[in-house]
Design a protein around this motif. Structure first.
Motif, PDB file in Angstrom:
ATOM      1  N   LEU A 148       0.647  -0.987  -0.014  1.00 51.90           N
ATOM      2  CA  LEU A 148       0.070  -0.010   0.113  1.00 51.90           C
ATOM      3  C   LEU A 148       0.795   1.241  -0.141  1.00 51.90           C
ATOM      4  O   LEU A 148       0.464   2.135  -0.522  1.00 51.90           O
ATOM      5  N   GLU A 149       1.962   1.223   0.840  1.00 48.86           N
ATOM      6  CA  GLU A 149       2.940   2.262   0.815  1.00 48.86           C
ATOM      7  C   GLU A 149       3.397   2.568  -0.595  1.00 48.86           C
ATOM      8  O   GLU A 149       3.765   3.921  -0.921  1.00 48.86           O
ATOM      9  N   GLN A 150       3.600   1.557  -1.538  1.00 51.08           N
ATOM     10  CA  GLN A 150       4.170   1.995  -2.910  1.00 51.08           C
ATOM     11  C   GLN A 150       3.081   2.661  -3.705  1.00 51.08           C
ATOM     12  O   GLN A 150       3.331   2.859  -4.929  1.00 51.08           O
ATOM     13  N   GLY A 151       1.940   2.571  -3.480  1.00 53.48           N
ATOM     14  CA  GLY A 151       0.664   3.208  -4.216  1.00 53.48           C
ATOM     15  C   GLY A 151       0.671   2.557  -5.506  1.00 53.48           C
ATOM     16  O   GLY A 151       0.548   1.372  -5.742  1.00 53.48           O
ATOM     17  N   GLU A 152       0.411   3.418  -6.632  1.00 53.32           N
ATOM     18  CA  GLU A 152       0.088   2.883  -7.976  1.00 53.32           C
ATOM     19  C   GLU A 152       1.096   1.903  -8.522  1.00 53.32           C
ATOM     20  O   GLU A 152       0.935   0.942  -9.286  1.00 53.32           O
ATOM     21  N   THR A 153       2.433   2.059  -8.013  1.00 51.36           N
ATOM     22  CA  THR A 153       3.405   1.043  -8.299  1.00 51.36           C
ATOM     23  C   THR A 153       2.941  -0.393  -8.076  1.00 51.36           C
ATOM     24  O   THR A 153       3.361  -1.247  -8.901  1.00 51.36           O
ATOM     25  N   SER A 154       2.301  -0.356  -7.054  1.00 51.31           N
ATOM     26  CA  SER A 154       1.799  -2.093  -6.656  1.00 51.31           C
ATOM     27  C   SER A 154       0.679  -2.569  -7.409  1.00 51.31           C
ATOM     28  O   SER A 154       0.550  -3.660  -7.489  1.00 51.31           O
ATOM     29  N   VAL A 155      -0.214  -1.694  -8.119  1.00 59.03           N
ATOM     30  CA  VAL A 155      -1.197  -2.140  -8.741  1.00 59.03           C
ATOM     31  C   VAL A 155      -0.995  -3.163  -9.819  1.00 59.03           C
ATOM     32  O   VAL A 155      -1.496  -4.207  -9.653  1.00 59.03           O
ATOM     33  N   PRO A 156      -0.021  -2.995 -10.851  1.00 57.34           N
ATOM     34  CA  PRO A 156       0.134  -4.246 -11.498  1.00 57.34           C
ATOM     35  C   PRO A 156       0.395  -5.471 -11.016  1.00 57.34           C
ATOM     36  O   PRO A 156      -0.008  -6.649 -11.648  1.00 57.34           O
ATOM     37  N   VAL A 157       1.309  -5.420 -10.225  1.00 55.11           N
ATOM     38  CA  VAL A 157       1.550  -6.690  -9.306  1.00 55.11           C
ATOM     39  C   VAL A 157       0.402  -7.404  -8.565  1.00 55.11           C
ATOM     40  O   VAL A 157       0.311  -8.536  -8.786  1.00 55.11           O
ATOM     41  N   LEU A 158      -0.286  -6.498  -8.144  1.00 54.29           N
ATOM     42  CA  LEU A 158      -1.462  -6.869  -7.267  1.00 54.29           C
ATOM     43  C   LEU A 158      -2.384  -7.661  -8.165  1.00 54.29           C
ATOM     44  O   LEU A 158      -2.983  -8.534  -7.781  1.00 54.29           O
ATOM     45  N   MET A 159      -2.547  -6.812  -9.373  1.00 58.26           N
ATOM     46  CA  MET A 159      -3.738  -7.467 -10.192  1.00 58.26           C
ATOM     47  C   MET A 159      -3.147  -8.875 -10.633  1.00 58.26           C
ATOM     48  O   MET A 159      -4.016  -9.539 -11.221  1.00 58.26           O
ATOM     49  N   GLU A 160      -1.907  -9.229 -10.793  1.00 55.90           N
ATOM     50  CA  GLU A 160      -1.554 -10.763 -11.200  1.00 55.90           C
ATOM     51  C   GLU A 160      -2.135 -11.753 -10.360  1.00 55.90           C
ATOM     52  O   GLU A 160      -2.024 -12.730 -10.645  1.00 55.90           O
ATOM     53  N   LEU A 161      -2.441 -11.080  -9.019  1.00 56.79           N
ATOM     54  CA  LEU A 161      -2.858 -12.111  -8.171  1.00 56.79           C
ATOM     55  C   LEU A 161      -4.348 -12.114  -7.812  1.00 56.79           C
ATOM     56  O   LEU A 161      -5.024 -12.935  -6.874  1.00 56.79           O
ATOM     57  N   ILE A 162      -5.074 -11.582  -8.695  1.00 51.70           N
ATOM     58  CA  ILE A 162      -6.608 -11.488  -8.571  1.00 51.70           C
ATOM     59  C   ILE A 162      -7.135 -12.709  -8.799  1.00 51.70           C
ATOM     60  O   ILE A 162      -7.891 -13.349  -8.284  1.00 51.70           O
ATOM     61  N   GLU A 163      -6.445 -13.737  -9.692  1.00 50.54           N
ATOM     62  CA  GLU A 163      -7.090 -15.183  -9.787  1.00 50.54           C
ATOM     63  C   GLU A 163      -5.976 -16.296  -9.228  1.00 50.54           C
ATOM     64  O   GLU A 163      -6.044 -17.192  -9.582  1.00 50.54           O
ATOM     65  N   ASP A 164      -5.209 -15.527  -8.076  1.00 53.65           N
ATOM     66  CA  ASP A 164      -4.265 -16.612  -7.685  1.00 53.65           C
ATOM     67  C   ASP A 164      -4.957 -17.966  -6.831  1.00 53.65           C
ATOM     68  O   ASP A 164      -6.040 -17.592  -6.224  1.00 53.65           O
ATOM     69  N   PRO A 165      -4.689 -19.172  -7.008  1.00 52.60           N
ATOM     70  CA  PRO A 165      -4.859 -20.328  -6.422  1.00 52.60           C
ATOM     71  C   PRO A 165      -5.166 -20.271  -4.775  1.00 52.60           C
ATOM     72  O   PRO A 165      -5.869 -21.006  -4.331  1.00 52.60           O
ATOM     73  N   ASP A 166      -4.247 -19.295  -4.467  1.00 50.15           N
ATOM     74  CA  ASP A 166      -4.023 -19.358  -2.712  1.00 50.15           C
ATOM     75  C   ASP A 166      -5.150 -18.334  -2.320  1.00 50.15           C
ATOM     76  O   ASP A 166      -5.108 -17.320  -2.699  1.00 50.15           O
ATOM     77  N   PRO A 167      -6.319 -18.565  -1.797  1.00 47.50           N
ATOM     78  CA  PRO A 167      -7.481 -18.080  -1.392  1.00 47.50           C
ATOM     79  C   PRO A 167      -6.893 -16.674  -0.439  1.00 47.50           C
ATOM     80  O   PRO A 167      -7.565 -15.733  -0.508  1.00 47.50           O
ATOM     81  N   ASP A 168      -5.948 -17.125   0.458  1.00 51.36           N
ATOM     82  CA  ASP A 168      -5.500 -16.044   1.393  1.00 51.36           C
ATOM     83  C   ASP A 168      -4.941 -14.853   0.628  1.00 51.36           C
ATOM     84  O   ASP A 168      -5.013 -13.508   0.739  1.00 51.36           O
ATOM     85  N   ARG A 169      -3.881 -15.329  -0.591  1.00 56.43           N
ATOM     86  CA  ARG A 169      -3.100 -14.288  -1.158  1.00 56.43           C
ATOM     87  C   ARG A 169      -4.208 -13.601  -2.022  1.00 56.43           C
ATOM     88  O   ARG A 169      -3.934 -12.317  -2.255  1.00 56.43           O
ATOM     89  N   ARG A 170      -5.083 -14.171  -2.600  1.00 56.86           N
ATOM     90  CA  ARG A 170      -5.956 -13.682  -3.656  1.00 56.86           C
ATOM     91  C   ARG A 170      -6.793 -12.486  -2.796  1.00 56.86           C
ATOM     92  O   ARG A 170      -7.218 -11.545  -3.289  1.00 56.86           O
ATOM     93  N   GLU A 171      -7.315 -13.117  -1.760  1.00 60.46           N
ATOM     94  CA  GLU A 171      -8.346 -12.120  -0.825  1.00 60.46           C
ATOM     95  C   GLU A 171      -7.445 -10.824  -0.600  1.00 60.46           C
ATOM     96  O   GLU A 171      -7.757  -9.707  -0.470  1.00 60.46           O
ATOM     97  N   ALA A 172      -6.012 -10.941  -0.145  1.00 61.79           N
ATOM     98  CA  ALA A 172      -5.342  -9.939   0.523  1.00 61.79           C
ATOM     99  C   ALA A 172      -5.212  -9.000  -0.855  1.00 61.79           C
ATOM    100  O   ALA A 172      -5.024  -7.670  -0.778  1.00 61.79           O
ATOM    101  N   ALA A 173      -4.837  -9.503  -1.954  1.00 63.10           N
ATOM    102  CA  ALA A 173      -4.523  -8.670  -3.115  1.00 63.10           C
ATOM    103  C   ALA A 173      -5.523  -7.834  -3.573  1.00 63.10           C
ATOM    104  O   ALA A 173      -5.377  -6.732  -3.946  1.00 63.10           O
ATOM    105  N   ILE A 174      -6.921  -8.547  -3.645  1.00 62.56           N
ATOM    106  CA  ILE A 174      -8.225  -8.033  -3.951  1.00 62.56           C
ATOM    107  C   ILE A 174      -8.495  -6.713  -2.817  1.00 62.56           C
ATOM    108  O   ILE A 174      -8.823  -5.675  -3.443  1.00 62.56           O
ATOM    109  N   ALA A 175      -8.170  -7.018  -1.527  1.00 61.63           N
ATOM    110  CA  ALA A 175      -8.538  -5.906  -0.824  1.00 61.63           C
ATOM    111  C   ALA A 175      -7.452  -4.814  -0.956  1.00 61.63           C
ATOM    112  O   ALA A 175      -8.011  -3.667  -0.728  1.00 61.63           O
TER     113      ALA A 175
END
Length: 290
Positions: free
Chosen positions: A54-81
């Protein structure tokens, strides 16, 4: 004690120095950002990784978007949040797809994130989620629609006539909390429907004198929750014409209806009143408006 060394983050299970990783991320190293994102959902480092992303702001968005369909439910949930907290509108379409996927148990986070992103373009997706069998999805969809606020009202009104009872409950709840007077007429038209208790509550939140007659009629409904919500709504309206009907419900068989009748009469008349509590004692209603 200040160093965070954790095993099990990399494929070769080499220890991870999180403090060093933080420095690398803050220096703009992309690989370090990806490593941090992989720590989302980690039993020890999730909170630190989340805060760093979150501290990195917009820079983190593309990396987080890669995890929207991540098979790990905890990682996916945190990325979407995290995408929700970052207000990442570019991610909203894919998050809406997660919301519609009923095979994902914790899809409620997608509704929450869409509310945080606050893009009216996804109002229809949230309205559809009101019919979700998962109550938490329904609840978060209502909250997201309220967050979108007035831009959501036309779509909510349009969906109401054909909505299922569950969807209608969510629509009525959202319209009441938004408090837009465009909702008055549609709500009045449904005031005798199955969700009439919710309608009375929503009309009370609108605080429109044009609802007075409908609310007075609600005081004689066979459903005690309808009578309670109608009594609750009439006080803030300062509806002088409701006095006689509210004095009748001072004798209602249900204690909470008697209490709200007394409370609303106090607001209308400016005089202290007593009602009969569950023990049969004559007592003043508690002041819930201070």
């Amino acid at each position: 004690p200040g160093r965070a060394l954790v095993t099990g983050c990399d494929s070769n299970r080499t220890p991870l120095d999180f403090n060093a990783l933080e420095r690398q991320v803050r220096q703009g190293e992309e690989e370090a950002l990806h490593k941090t994102a992989q720590l989302l959902g980690h039993p020890v480092l999730n909170e630190r990784a989340y805060a760093l992303l979150l501290e990195q702001g917009e820079t983190s968005v593309p990396v987080l978007m890669e995890l929207i369909e991540d098979p790990d439910p905890d990682r996916r949930e945190a990325a979407i949040a995290a995408l929700g907290n970052l207000g990442a509108k570019q991610a909203a379409g894919r998050i809406a797809q997660v919301l519609a996927d009923t095979t994902l148990e914790r899809r409620y986070v997608a509704a929450w994130a869409l509310g945080k992103i606050n893009d009216p373009a996804f109002t229809q997706n949230l309205i559809a989620a009101l019919d979700d069998a998962n109550f938490e999805v329904h609840r978060q969809a209502v909250r997201a629609l309220v967050r979108i606020h007035r831009p959501a009202v036309p779509a909510l009104i349009e969906a109401l006539p054909e909505a299922s009872p569950q969807m209608a409950r969510g629509i009525i709840h959202a319209l009441g909390d938004i408090g837009d007077h465009r909702a008055l007429q549609p709500l009045l038209e449904f005031s005798t429907a199955a969700n009439r208790a919710e309608i009375m509550l929503a009309l009370g939140k609108l605080r429109d004198p044009l609802a007075t007659d409908t609310l007075i009629a609600g005081l004689t409904d066979e459903d005690w929750q309808v009578r309670m919500n109608a009594a609750m709504a009439l006080g803030p309206l300062a509806a002088e014409e409701a006095q006689e009907a509210l004095r009748q419900t001072l004798e209602d068989e249900v204690t909470v209806v008697r209490e709200w009748s007394a409370r609303s009469l106090e607001m209308i008349t400016g005089q202290r009143l007593l009602y009969r509590n569950a023990k049969g004692e004559m007592v003043p209603p508690d002041n819930v408006y201070h």
